[in-house]
Design an enzyme around this catalytic site. Structure first.
Site, mmCIF file in Angstrom:
data_model
loop_
_atom_site.group_PDB
_atom_site.id
_atom_site.type_symbol
_atom_site.label_atom_id
_atom_site.label_comp_id
_atom_site.label_asym_id
_atom_site.label_seq_id
_atom_site.Cartn_x
_atom_site.Cartn_y
_atom_site.Cartn_z
ATOM 1 N N HIS A 41 1.394 -5.863 2.993
ATOM 2 C CA HIS A 41 0.156 -4.935 4.454
ATOM 3 C C HIS A 41 -1.024 -6.098 3.978
ATOM 4 C CE1 HIS A 41 -2.219 -1.375 4.309
ATOM 5 N NE2 HIS A 41 -0.707 -0.955 4.609
ATOM 6 N N ASP A 46 3.174 -4.514 -5.643
ATOM 7 C CA ASP A 46 2.788 -2.866 -4.496
ATOM 8 C C ASP A 46 4.070 -2.301 -4.486
ATOM 9 O OD1 ASP A 46 2.377 -1.967 -2.191
ATOM 10 O OD2 ASP A 46 1.090 -3.404 -0.951
ATOM 11 N N GLN A 71 6.169 1.712 -0.871
ATOM 12 C CA GLN A 71 7.152 1.550 0.242
ATOM 13 C C GLN A 71 8.628 1.325 -1.687
ATOM 14 O OE1 GLN A 71 6.742 2.407 2.777
ATOM 15 N NE2 GLN A 71 5.419 1.762 3.566
ATOM 16 N N LYS A 82 3.830 9.085 0.190
ATOM 17 C CA LYS A 82 5.359 8.772 0.935
ATOM 18 C C LYS A 82 5.801 9.274 0.272
ATOM 19 C CE LYS A 82 2.769 4.550 1.553
ATOM 20 N NZ LYS A 82 2.335 4.264 3.682
ATOM 21 N N CYS A 128 -0.065 -2.627 9.725
ATOM 22 C CA CYS A 128 -0.789 -3.292 8.689
ATOM 23 C C CYS A 128 -0.212 -3.849 9.000
ATOM 24 C CB CYS A 128 -1.221 -2.449 8.093
ATOM 25 S SG CYS A 128 -1.678 -1.185 8.478
HETATM 26 N N1 C6P Z 1 1.791 1.797 5.004
HETATM 27 C C1 C6P Z 1 2.808 2.514 6.463
HETATM 28 O O1 C6P Z 1 3.209 2.706 7.480
HETATM 29 P P1 C6P Z 1 -1.979 2.959 1.020
HETATM 30 O O2 C6P Z 1 -2.710 3.806 3.024
HETATM 31 O O3 C6P Z 1 -3.612 2.768 0.621
HETATM 32 O O4 C6P Z 1 -1.339 4.531 0.763
HETATM 33 O O5 C6P Z 1 -1.023 2.827 1.426
HETATM 34 C C2 C6P Z 1 -1.570 1.423 1.837
HETATM 35 C C3 C6P Z 1 0.317 0.679 1.781
HETATM 36 C C4 C6P Z 1 0.138 -0.893 0.969
HETATM 37 N N2 C6P Z 1 1.112 -1.292 0.552
HETATM 38 C C5 C6P Z 1 2.261 -1.110 1.831
HETATM 39 C C6 C6P Z 1 3.135 -1.301 1.227
HETATM 40 C C7 C6P Z 1 2.255 0.144 2.482
HETATM 41 O O6 C6P Z 1 3.240 0.166 3.453
HETATM 42 C C8 C6P Z 1 1.342 0.545 2.687
HETATM 43 C C9 C6P Z 1 1.265 2.070 3.649
HETATM 44 C C10 C6P Z 1 2.127 2.626 6.136
HETATM 45 O O7 C6P Z 1 3.825 1.274 6.774
HETATM 46 C C11 C6P Z 1 0.686 3.107 6.268
HETATM 47 S S1 C6P Z 1 0.069 1.462 7.397
#
Ligand code: C6P
Length: 411
Positions: free
Chosen positions: A127, A204, A207, A230, A368
Site C-alpha cells: 500500500h 503492515d 488487512q 478495518k 492505493c
Molecule cells: N487500505 C483499502 O481500501 P489507514 O488508512 O492508515 O487506516 O490504512 C492504510 C493501509 C495500509 N496498509 C494496508 C495493507 C491497507 O489496506 C491500508 C488501507 C484501504 O484497501 C484504504 S486505501
C-alpha cells in the site's frame, strides 16, 4: 455451509444496524470491508456512552471524569496487548491508523539509524502507506529502497526475498495480507530470514488483523501496525506495536503535550514509552470504543471469522470466475477473502457505479497500490472484500447482478 453457521451469521448481522437498509431501492450488500468494515451496536454504544458520561481529557485531570476517561483509554491499551499477545502494555502505541504507525517507525527509527549504503526492503504489493514513508526517509538519510518482485499470481517468492537480503538490509517492511489482491505473504519466514542478516522487520497488518490471530511474540516482528476501522472498530484509531528495546531507542517525531517529562526553553526530556509517541490529545472516544470491537472479535473467535470468510471466498470464486469476460487479478494460493477483478470491455468505475445502483458496495480503482497496478499493467480493479457478516446469499446476488451488467454493457 452448516445450519449453525447460518444461524450465527444471522445473529451477527443483527448486531450491525447499518446493514439493515436499502441503497438505491435494494437491500445493501456491503463488500467494501477491506476499506472500512462496519461497526456493531456494542461499539456504537461504547462511543455514545463515552460522550454521554465520561468525556474529558486524559492523563491530566484529577477530577472523576478525567479519571474515567483515562481508565477507559488505558483499558483499551491492555485489551490490545492481550489481543496481539505483546509482552508489555507499554509496547502498544495509539496512532490514527496504520499509515501513521509506519510513518512513526520511518521517522523515529529510520531517520535516526539509517545511513548511506543501508537498504530498506519492501514487497511489490505494498500500500502507498508502506512505500512513501520509506521513500521519504531514504531521501533524508541516503539509504536505498529495494523491492521484492511480485509474480503473475500476485505472490512473492521467499527465495527471491532471501536473495535480496544482505548485511546492507536494515529494515524489511512488508504487508502481511495485500489489500488489493488478498495475497497472504509468508511473513513468519520473512521475519526469521531478515533477522538472520540483522535487519529489523515492520509488519503492515492493516488487512491481517481483521482476519488472523496476531501473536507478535510468536511472529517475533519488531513493529506491527494496524487500523481499528478495518476491525469492526471506529475510524481514526490505529495501533503501532513495537518491541520495548527498540521503542526506547527511538526518538519521538512529533512534539507536544503528553510526550514530555520536562520542558524548559533550553531543552526537553521525553516521557516514557508509549506516551513519548502520543503527542497531543489523542482520539480518546474512539480508542475507548475500540475495546468493544476487540471484545466483539474475540467473542466470535478467529476460527469462525476465518472459516466464514473462506466459505464466502470459495463461493465467490465458484460463481464469478465463469462470468463472461471475468478476469481475476491475483490468484495466490494463500489468499484472504478479497476478490479483485476486471471484466473485459467494461471500465471498473462503470462496474462500480452499476453495482451501486443495485445496492452493492465494492471498491474500484488502484486501492492505493499504484506500483502493483503498474506490475499488472492496469489502472485499477473492482474489489469485493468480505467480512464475517456477509452471507452466501449476498455473494449469489452479487454474481447475478454482475452477470446482468455484463450482458447489458459488455462490448
Ligand atoms: N487500505 C483499502 O481500501 P489507514 O488508512 O492508515 O487506516 O490504512 C492504510 C493501509 C495500509 N496498509 C494496508 C495493507 C491497507 O489496506 C491500508 C488501507 C484501504 O484497501 C484504504 S486505501
Amino acid at each position: 455451509m452448516s445450519i449453525t453457521t447460518d444461524i450465527s451469521v444471522n445473529e451477527i448481522r443483527k448486531q450491525f444496524p447499518i446493514l439493515n437498509q436499502e441503497v438505491n431501492g435494494k437491500p445493501l450488500i456491503y463488500f467494501d470491508n477491506a476499506a472500512t468494515s462496519q461497526t456493531p451496536q456494542v461499539v456504537i454504544d461504547a462511543l455514545v456512552n463515552y460522550y454521554q458520561n465520561d468525556n474529558a481529557n486524559i492523563h491530566r485531570g484529577i477530577h472523576t471524569l478525567a479519571e474515567r476517561a483515562t481508565t477507559g483509554f488505558e483499558a483499551t491499551r491492555k485489551a490490545v496487548q492481550q489481543f496481539i499477545n505483546s509482552n508489555e502494555v507499554e509496547e502498544i502505541i495509539f496512532t490514527k491508523g496504520t499509515s501513521e504507525g509506519i510513518n512513526l517507525v520511518a521517522q523515529s527509527y529510520g531517520r535516526k539509524f539509517l545511513k548511506e549504503g543501508d537498504e530498506v526492503l519492501i514487497t511489490g504489493m505494498e500500500h502507498h502507506s508502506n512505500i512513501v514513508p520509506w521513500q521519504m526517509v531514504c531521501e533524508q538519510t541516503g539509504a536505498k529502497l529495494k523491492v521484492i518482485p511480485v509474480n503473475a499470481n500476485g505472490e512473492i517468492s521467499i527465495d527471491e526475498f532471501e536473495s535480496l537480503l544482505s548485511e546492507r538490509t536494515k529494515i524489511v517492511s512488508a504487508v502481511y495480507i495485500s489489500n488489493s489482491l488478498g495475497t497472504i505473504n509468508p511473513v513468519p519466514e520473512m521475519i526469521q530470514l531478515a533477522h538472520e542478516v540483522g535487519a529489523k522487520v515492520l509488519v503492515d497488518a492493516a488487512q491481517a488483523a481483521p482476519h488472523h490471530q496476531i501473536d507478535v511474540r510468536a511472529l517475533n516482528c519488531d513493529w506491527l501496525a494496524f487500523s481499528a476501522h478495518k476491525m469492526y472498530g471506529p475510524t481514526g484509531v490505529g495501533v503501532l506495536y513495537g518491541k520495548r528495546q527498540l521503542l526506547e531507542k527511538m526518538d519521538p517525531y512529533q512534539g507536544g503535550g503528553e510526550m514530555i517529562r520536562e520542558v524548559t526553553f533550553d531543552g526537553t526530556s521525553y516521557n516514557d514509552i508509549p506516551y513519548k509517541f502520543e503527542a497531543g490529545t489523542p482520539n480518546i472516544a474512539d480508542v475507548v470504543a475500540f475495546k468493544a470491537a476487540i471484545e466483539f472479535m474475540t467473542e466470535i473467535g478467529f476460527d469462525f471469522l476465518h472459516s466464514q470468510e473462506q466459505v464466502l471466498l470459495q463461493k465467490g470464486k465458484e460463481l464469478l470466475f465463469g462470468i463472461d469476460g471475468f478476469q481475476p487479478i491475483g490468484n495466490a494460493k494463500n489468499k484472504a477473502s478479497v476478490i479483485s477483478f476486471l471484466i473485459d470491455g467494461v471500465h471498473p468505475f462503470d462496474l462500480g457505479m452499476w453495482l451501486d445502483a443495485k445496492g452493492i458496495a465494492v471498491r474500484t480503482g488502484h486501492h492505493c497500490t499504484q506500483p502493483l497496478m503498474d506490475h499488472f499493467q492496469i489502472d485499477g480493479t473492482v474489489r469485493a472484500s468480505f467480512a464475517v457478516y456477509n452471507t452466501i446469499e449476498e455473494v449469489e446476488t452479487f454474481a447475478e447482478a454482475l452477470t446482468d451488467i455484463v450482458k447489458k454493457f459488455r462490448k
